[in-house]
Design an enzyme around this catalytic site. Structure first.
Site, PDB file in Angstrom:
ATOM      1  N   HIS A 143       0.856  -1.152  -0.076  1.00  0.00           N
ATOM      2  CA  HIS A 143      -0.115   0.014  -0.105  1.00  0.00           C
ATOM      3  C   HIS A 143       0.881   1.245   0.081  1.00  0.00           C
ATOM      4  O   HIS A 143       0.780   2.032   1.029  1.00  0.00           O
ATOM      5  CB  HIS A 143      -1.022  -0.020   1.289  1.00  0.00           C
ATOM      6  CG  HIS A 143      -2.111  -0.672   0.825  1.00  0.00           C
ATOM      7  ND1 HIS A 143      -3.086  -0.291   0.068  1.00  0.00           N
ATOM      8  CD2 HIS A 143      -2.689  -2.032   1.464  1.00  0.00           C
ATOM      9  CE1 HIS A 143      -4.130  -1.115  -0.143  1.00  0.00           C
ATOM     10  NE2 HIS A 143      -3.845  -2.225   0.825  1.00  0.00           N
ATOM     11  N   ASP A 148      -4.801   2.133   1.967  1.00  0.00           N
ATOM     12  CA  ASP A 148      -5.358   1.316   3.287  1.00  0.00           C
ATOM     13  C   ASP A 148      -5.581   2.492   4.370  1.00  0.00           C
ATOM     14  O   ASP A 148      -6.494   2.037   4.956  1.00  0.00           O
ATOM     15  CB  ASP A 148      -3.757   0.679   3.843  1.00  0.00           C
ATOM     16  CG  ASP A 148      -2.861   1.595   3.922  1.00  0.00           C
ATOM     17  OD1 ASP A 148      -2.400   2.673   3.334  1.00  0.00           O
ATOM     18  OD2 ASP A 148      -1.774   1.381   4.838  1.00  0.00           O
ATOM     19  N   TYR A 345      -7.679   8.513 -17.537  1.00  0.00           N
ATOM     20  CA  TYR A 345      -8.678   9.079 -16.599  1.00  0.00           C
ATOM     21  C   TYR A 345      -8.936  10.618 -16.960  1.00  0.00           C
ATOM     22  O   TYR A 345      -7.849  11.261 -17.398  1.00  0.00           O
ATOM     23  CB  TYR A 345      -8.218   8.766 -15.230  1.00  0.00           C
ATOM     24  CG  TYR A 345      -7.909   7.822 -14.532  1.00  0.00           C
ATOM     25  CD1 TYR A 345      -8.699   6.681 -14.956  1.00  0.00           C
ATOM     26  CD2 TYR A 345      -7.048   7.346 -13.365  1.00  0.00           C
ATOM     27  CE1 TYR A 345      -8.504   5.226 -14.648  1.00  0.00           C
ATOM     28  CE2 TYR A 345      -7.044   6.312 -12.685  1.00  0.00           C
ATOM     29  CZ  TYR A 345      -7.557   5.120 -13.378  1.00  0.00           C
ATOM     30  OH  TYR A 345      -7.371   3.995 -12.931  1.00  0.00           O
ATOM     31  N   GLU A 418       0.167   8.196  10.906  1.00  0.00           N
ATOM     32  CA  GLU A 418      -1.096   7.640  11.136  1.00  0.00           C
ATOM     33  C   GLU A 418      -1.759   8.598  11.960  1.00  0.00           C
ATOM     34  O   GLU A 418      -3.198   8.463  12.323  1.00  0.00           O
ATOM     35  CB  GLU A 418      -0.878   6.259  12.128  1.00  0.00           C
ATOM     36  CG  GLU A 418      -0.447   5.011  11.015  1.00  0.00           C
ATOM     37  CD  GLU A 418      -0.309   3.821  12.020  1.00  0.00           C
ATOM     38  OE1 GLU A 418       0.050   3.791  13.138  1.00  0.00           O
ATOM     39  OE2 GLU A 418      -0.795   2.821  11.631  1.00  0.00           O
TER      40      GLU A 418
END
Length: 440
Positions: A143, A148, A345, A418
């Site tokens: 990831h 994630d 895209y 995090e």
């Protein structure tokens, strides 16, 4: 302990993972200026679980259209929250529908689930050691783009909003999307396939929100109206000449010289043929192949490259000018040019009205750490959703305070902080609550 943003105090969350690992992380403070006190308390209490989800998903990454374990984790969570859940859309996509007790608009939130064919090199205790097949080759899987985190953030927001179901006005659609990084060769996937398979056939959102973690400073929230992420198209140009001896080039037609002229002609399109005040654009040739020996002029040269811009009308103009440029330059040399452009895209274009209406929400959350986002030449298939419903896509910073540089997204060493997780949950939750309260 790191300072996050003004709306988030320093706090210590003891996270005991796998029974042995404890790591202190910044948690959310109760700040009535950002979210109602009870909602902030819910997010603070849920943060250790969000971190645990993220680490579990990080340690078990899956490539596009193969996100079976991740999809199962998400589906089980949404079902446990009492939502209507649809699975197997666009191969492994999961959609949960939460109906509030009060009437109101329909809001969609999106997270992408797939990992990259990258061998992780972070040294984390929960680093990925997964290997898989990618286009016929065994690769490491990681990831390395932060998906994630996106999944864990949306799982957290789903739980917070589900616990508020009796107070919630309207309906929230939670879209967990596979294959944002692209489907395997020969397969369809991602946002476009979810829409093709009827994602919004039964219930269409009035607004949609998505986010992406970036290596800007931790706690920074940024957004901009109009083009935020570029379109991404691939091109292939084959120049056909006439083979001859390198010492006697007049006996042939040199496709290498012609290809060189085409490369320079392509660069003149964004530099000299497009209105530079409208939108930045890039045409890059990344591959040139031709010839087998230094004293032989080959009969053809193949070029491959990418096209990036922030405006979908400009995108089409570039395609037309590229073909005209290559064909005419080749013809002037007596050669021919075959131009193939494969659309990827579109540009991710935030809805102007929606972005202006919801920017105050982001400012309250981020305080002095709110920014107008810089354009990025990266691309995102959230653009397909934005082409269907009014949408807004935001960036969340993950670079720790005092760290001037961080490894970028897609690097084997990409390691976002995090501390952004509760910020992401807060942002998604606040956008839903503020939008639904404004449109009852």
């Amino acid at each position: 302990m790191m300072k996050v943003i003004p709306s988030f105090k320093r706090a210590t969350l003891a996270l005991v993972l796998s029974g042995v690992l404890a790591l202190p992380l910044p948690g959310m403070a109760n700040d009535h200026h950002a979210l109602p006190e009870g909602v902030q308390q819910r997010i603070e209490q849920l943060t250790p679980q969000v971190v645990s989800w993220r680490r579990d998903i990080h340690q078990h990454p899956e490539l596009g259209n193969r996100e079976f374990r991740t999809a199962g984790l998400v589906a089980d969570h949404l079902k446990a929250l009492g939502m209507e859940v649809r699975t197997d859309i666009a191969h492994t996509g999961v959609v949960g529908v939460l109906k509030g007790a009060k009437p109101g608009p329909v809001v969609a939130l999106r997270a992408d689930m797939d990992a990259l064919p990258v061998t992780e090199d972070t040294g984390l205790s929960y680093a990925s050691t997964v290997r898989a097949q990618f286009n016929g080759e065994e690769v490491g899987v990681a990831h390395a783009c932060g998906h994630d985190m996106h999944v864990a953030i949306l799982m957290g927001a789903a739980q917070v909003l589900a616990e508020m179901q009796k107070e919630l006005a309207g309906t929230v659609i939670f879209v967990f999307q596979p294959a944002e990084e692209g489907a395997p060769a020969g397969e369809e996937g991602g946002a476009a396939l979810m829409l093709k398979e009827g994602l919004f056939a039964d219930i269409k959102p009035d607004a949609m929100f998505g986010l992406h973690v970036m290596t800007s400073p931790l706690g920074e929230i940024s957004v901009r109206t109009q083009g935020q992420l570029a379109s991404s198209d691939q091109f292939n140009i084959t120049i056909k000449g006439k083979q001859t001896h390198g010492g006697m080039p007049w006996n042939g037609i040199d496709p290498i010289v012609t290809a060189s002229q085409v490369v320079m002609g392509l660069q003149a399109i964004p530099a000299r043929q497009l209105d530079a005040t409208q939108t930045p654009s890039v045409i890059s040739v990344g591959v040139i192949k031709g010839g087998v020996r230094g004293n032989i002029v080959p009969d053809q040269v193949v070029m491959e490259g990418t096209i990036r811009t922030f405006d979908n009308a400009t995108r089409q103009e570039i395609h037309e000018r590229m073909e005209r440029t290559a064909v005419n330059i080749a013809e002037s040399a007596g050669a021919t040019a075959e131009v193939t452009i494969t659309e990827g895209y579109p540009a991710t274009i935030n809805d102007t009205e929606l972005t202006r209406a919801m920017t105050p929400t982001l400012r309250r959350l981020a305080g002095d750490n709110f920014r107008e986002a810089r354009r990025s030449m990266a691309s995102e298939d959230f653009a397909f959703f934005a082409g269907e419903v009014p949408s807004m896509y935001i960036f969340l910073g993950t670079r720790p305070e005092g760290q001037p540089l961080a490894y970028p997204n897609h690097s084997p060493k990409f390691n976002p902080d995090e501390g952004v997780l509760p910020i992401g949950v807060s942002a998604m939750t606040a956008l839903v609550l503020d939008y639904t309260s404004q449109h009852r």
